[in-house]
Design an enzyme around this catalytic site. Sequence first.
Site, PDB file in Angstrom:
ATOM      1  N   SER A 146      64.245  29.913  50.210  1.00 20.06           N
ATOM      2  CA  SER A 146      63.876  30.993  51.125  1.00 20.06           C
ATOM      3  C   SER A 146      65.139  31.665  51.637  1.00 20.06           C
ATOM      4  CB  SER A 146      63.080  30.413  52.300  1.00 20.06           C
ATOM      5  OG  SER A 146      62.908  31.360  53.329  1.00 20.06           O
ATOM      6  N   TYR A 159      60.400  25.602  59.523  1.00 12.28           N
ATOM      7  CA  TYR A 159      60.415  26.173  58.176  1.00 12.28           C
ATOM      8  C   TYR A 159      61.851  26.321  57.686  1.00 12.28           C
ATOM      9  CZ  TYR A 159      59.351  29.379  54.334  1.00 12.28           C
ATOM     10  OH  TYR A 159      59.242  29.975  53.094  1.00 12.28           O
TER      11      TYR A 159
END
Length: 255
Positions: A146, A159
Amino acid sequence: MAADRFSIRGQVALAIGGTSGIGRQIALGFAEAGATVAVASRNRDKVDRAVADIDAAGGTASGHTADVCDLAQIRDLVAAVVAEHGRIDILLNSQGTTVLRPAEEFTEEDYDLVLDTNLKSVFFCCQEVGRHMLERGSGSIINIASLSSYRGWSRSCLYSMSKWGVVSLTETLASEWGERGVRVNGIAPGFFMTDLNRERMSEERKRIAVERTPMARFGKLEELVGAAIYLASPAAQFVTGETIRVDGGYLARGI
């Protein structure tokens, strides 16, 4: 021929999380490129739809249900795919979830959900499939990272932690397994509208994301497929420990 270097025809790919979003698009791309694709997720209906979509596109697929937060189910999944297809040449780890809150409000349940799904399961899937690949002396593992693997993101502490961990895991396994024929790489997508973030990102956050992306738009899911096929193909046979950023230039931009 040069095109043969990018071919994955005849390979067997296990796409975990290959029933929605990024994972589904890459699984379809693998199938269109001639690989046999085993798609896996927890949801039987999604598995069946993904297999039907690949079949409709002229590909070859099998479907498997597993909760990859459970080590026993990972082992059963890998054994089932090997029993059906004979081997696993490519592993795609695209499973993921998120919870958005101020850092001081996250609960232990939030922590367990996000870290178990995004990091623990990725490690143990790499481990289990990696053992199989190491025995054969070849294989390509692709982990979905990510942008938050590289920057801090407000309201996304868990996250971001998990995705930083995915990049570290990718580099560590690449270092450890490279001499034994197993390559481990990652893809860090920029902003793509998936089921995971379409409703969770506020309109303001979406606006800012586009403004800060040099290409001034969201990515299209099919624009991730080329990077995945490259990493899985012989063209990348000397590439390991890399995480390719497919982000429209987001992380390259300064002022």
